[in-house]
Design a protein around this motif. Sequence first.
Motif, PDB file in Angstrom:
ATOM      1  N   LEU A  37      55.760  18.617  86.102  1.00  0.00           N
ATOM      2  CA  LEU A  37      55.980  17.481  85.213  1.00  0.00           C
ATOM      3  C   LEU A  37      54.768  17.196  84.332  1.00  0.00           C
ATOM      4  CD1 LEU A  37      57.746  15.141  87.791  1.00  0.00           C
ATOM      5  CD2 LEU A  37      58.817  16.546  86.017  1.00  0.00           C
ATOM      6  N   GLU A  38      53.737  18.041  84.439  1.00  0.00           N
ATOM      7  CA  GLU A  38      52.503  17.831  83.682  1.00  0.00           C
ATOM      8  C   GLU A  38      51.946  16.424  83.882  1.00  0.00           C
ATOM      9  OE1 GLU A  38      52.496  19.378  79.624  1.00  0.00           O
ATOM     10  OE2 GLU A  38      54.301  20.503  80.178  1.00  0.00           O
ATOM     11  N   LEU A  39      51.789  16.070  85.125  1.00  0.00           N
ATOM     12  CA  LEU A  39      51.227  14.765  85.469  1.00  0.00           C
ATOM     13  C   LEU A  39      49.861  14.974  86.117  1.00  0.00           C
ATOM     14  CD1 LEU A  39      54.429  13.085  86.944  1.00  0.00           C
ATOM     15  CD2 LEU A  39      53.198  12.401  84.864  1.00  0.00           C
ATOM     16  N   PRO A  40      49.025  13.924  86.179  1.00  0.00           N
ATOM     17  CA  PRO A  40      47.713  14.074  86.817  1.00  0.00           C
ATOM     18  C   PRO A  40      47.859  14.546  88.262  1.00  0.00           C
ATOM     19  CG  PRO A  40      47.854  11.998  85.635  1.00  0.00           C
ATOM     20  CD  PRO A  40      49.222  12.602  85.627  1.00  0.00           C
ATOM     21  N   PRO A  41      46.973  15.386  88.767  1.00  0.00           N
ATOM     22  CA  PRO A  41      45.726  15.823  88.137  1.00  0.00           C
ATOM     23  C   PRO A  41      45.896  17.014  87.188  1.00  0.00           C
ATOM     24  CG  PRO A  41      45.885  16.758  90.317  1.00  0.00           C
ATOM     25  CD  PRO A  41      47.098  15.899  90.161  1.00  0.00           C
ATOM     26  N   CYS A  42      47.148  17.462  86.961  1.00  0.00           N
ATOM     27  CA  CYS A  42      47.348  18.625  86.112  1.00  0.00           C
ATOM     28  C   CYS A  42      47.325  18.243  84.635  1.00  0.00           C
ATOM     29  CB  CYS A  42      48.666  19.310  86.465  1.00  0.00           C
ATOM     30  SG  CYS A  42      48.813  19.628  88.231  1.00  0.00           S
ATOM     31  N   SER A  43      47.152  16.975  84.345  1.00  0.00           N
ATOM     32  CA  SER A  43      46.999  16.530  82.966  1.00  0.00           C
ATOM     33  C   SER A  43      46.245  15.203  83.025  1.00  0.00           C
ATOM     34  CB  SER A  43      48.364  16.322  82.314  1.00  0.00           C
ATOM     35  OG  SER A  43      48.966  15.144  82.832  1.00  0.00           O
ATOM     36  N   ARG A  44      45.939  14.647  81.866  1.00  0.00           N
ATOM     37  CA  ARG A  44      45.298  13.333  81.840  1.00  0.00           C
ATOM     38  C   ARG A  44      46.223  12.367  81.120  1.00  0.00           C
ATOM     39  NH1 ARG A  44      40.044  14.616  83.731  1.00  0.00           N
ATOM     40  NH2 ARG A  44      39.901  12.384  84.093  1.00  0.00           N
TER      41      ARG A  44
END
Length: 729
Positions: free
Chosen positions: A625-632
């Motif tokens: 889902l491209e959510l933290p921690p994989c995104s900011r």
Amino acid sequence: MKLLRVALPVPVFREFDYLAPAAEAVLPGRCVRVRLGPRRLLGVVVDLPLESPVPRATLLAIDSYADDLPQVPPDVLALARFAADYYQYPLGLALQHAVPPRGRQGAPLRAEKPAAYRLTAAGAAGLRNLPARASRQAQLAAALAGGQSIARAELLANSPAAGAVLARWLASGWIELAAPEQDPEREGTALLPDLNAAQATAVQAIVAAAASFQTFLLHGVTASGKTEVYLSAAAAAIARGQQVLMLVPEINLTPQLADRIRRALPFARIVLLHSNLPDAQRLVAWRQAAEGDAQFVLGTRLAVFAPLPRLGLVVVDEEHDMSYKQQDGLRYVARDLAVYRARLRGVPVVLGSATPAMETLWQARAGRYLLLPLPERAIAGAPPAIRLVPQRDKQTIGGIAAALRAALAANLARGEQSLLFINRRGYAPSLLCAACAWAAQCHRCSARLVVHLGEQCLRCHHCGHEEPVPRACPRCGDQDLLPLGFGTQRLEGVLRELFPAARIARVDADSTRRKGTWASLLQAILDRELDILVGTQMMVKGHDFPGLTLVGVLGADNALYSADFRATERLFAQLTQVSGRAGRADLPGEVIIQTDFPAHPLYQSLLRHDYEAHAESLLAERRQLELPPCSRLALLRAEAAQRSAIESFLAAAHAEGQELARESGGVRVFPAVAARMARRAGFERAHILVQSAAMRPLQDFLGAWRAWLVDNAPRNVRWALDVDPQELD
Ligand code: ADP
Ligand code: ZN
Ligand code: ZN
């Protein structure tokens, strides 16, 4: 005259230039008192420019240097600068965190003598006749019993109610003001257990990193001896002549923990820093830290800004805890600032947890944080057995399943203590009409009112609005109004009916609102004066109750329905923590969780005490889902009295954001949505979510967007940027 550039506590993204006599040498970090229009403010010198954009003739001179306050040291100044940039907040306001609250007013402080008290003859007599139940007073009395004068600060550290007790005793002549005695040199040797192999490895790694920046993740189950590792590493730092900063979640800062540290490190001067401390005392603690006098500073998130000239070690306990995030003003995450501070100072920082935050685990996996595992419990005894039982079966009475009732009865018969923990999130009791489905709703918020049986009122937990419980449905007149869901109060009532002989107490924000109640409840639990405790989050953390062997959990499933992507991460952490409460001493413990979804992977991982498996599934989901921690992430939060005002503001902000995002690669700006609580205290609320694969482009974007927002937000809209938001509502 020379120029000073001063950061002032006003909501603008700029500093102000003032003149000062040339004779005196000034360094950035010095506090000054100045005038800004009609106001007198305390500011911090942040620069000594040679030129000002403002013509010299129009510049004002400072009123005075505020040398009654400690200077803001270079690393704290740098930390505040970093925080202001990172969290998109004015530097002058961010720097307020670097000044003790007493100093923040524009007027100079009266010089305060540190007070001390001594017992009078009348007091000595009076205290001998204290009723046995007055355990808080007894603690203070014991501290004063020797007849010598004891510093007020030290007495206040005894309990949250100490201030009130001292005032009463002073008024009745039981104690008198005395000149403070010189703080005696403390002595004694560290009282630490022989470390097991995993602990020893961890301590060696931390000690070996002294004088260099390194972030450690100390990952150990509850009772694996993390605290002993902190204390051993702290003892080594203090022996080198350094100061230790230890942050704990708000709720963990108990007298129990402070006592444990005092016993373990009897030679160390320990200072507490938290927001419940009276301002005068916080100033004293701040000074002791600034003068290098305090060797161990134990505090909540705000202590990350404390001046520590000889800082040698930073510890963040329960690093995953939500209370490290400040939810208004400077919306910082103290754990992250602690790491940054350690980097500025070139010292090691230890993040400890049984259930590390996904952000922290991510850093460890990337090799930026060094993992120190404590895989075993440090004390004898198996971890508590966890059992899942159906939430609703035919025999459920008042929300308590048959299996849990049986376990409670058996525990009572053995004379051991039990805790019923209610997962409060979205689980407060509301009032519903059985005939027409009317629900009691706050008229200022989009939230249901919560039933408070004790006071016979309905209360909004968001804006504080209160009204009496209606006798009949205001819509259809039916008298059959049902409290829906379970609050601690209702559960307490059910338990009293089921177990009339048991001594039952409720521990939640309501029951402990009165100052000191919490401390006396803690004491009663330790003294085994209670059999069953009904509690919310408060009960879960940082306490060690040797007689507590059974924990029942109600309402855990709520987190599985939550719209917040962090809800399951939090549930796992919370359940792990409650489990840790059961059977810590020589008695085996049991945890019973009521759920409708026993096969859910979260519960299955929990049964196996398998954080890794749980983390793996969370990370897979976040990646997808491209959510933290994989995104900011960042949020633009806005509220206004009129819905139309936020709608048009956010529409414009969205359009501008999309324009700007085209220039910074990989930043996505989503359309505005109403907050989960779309109305609060009469204000309409909505937000825009911004997502980015990496921090740098997000920072560039936010800087530019913020500049636009400052210039274009209408006056009737309140807005704030929340970088790394912890709650997406
Ligand atoms: P954690 O902080 O991981 O929950 P603690 O440090 O509180 O764990 O340790 C749990 C209990 O085990 C405490 O009572 C502590 O004194 C004890 N303990 C920890 N390490 C040791 C050890 N090496 N030897 C003996 N007892 C220990
Ligand atoms: Zn009705
Ligand atoms: Zn309300």
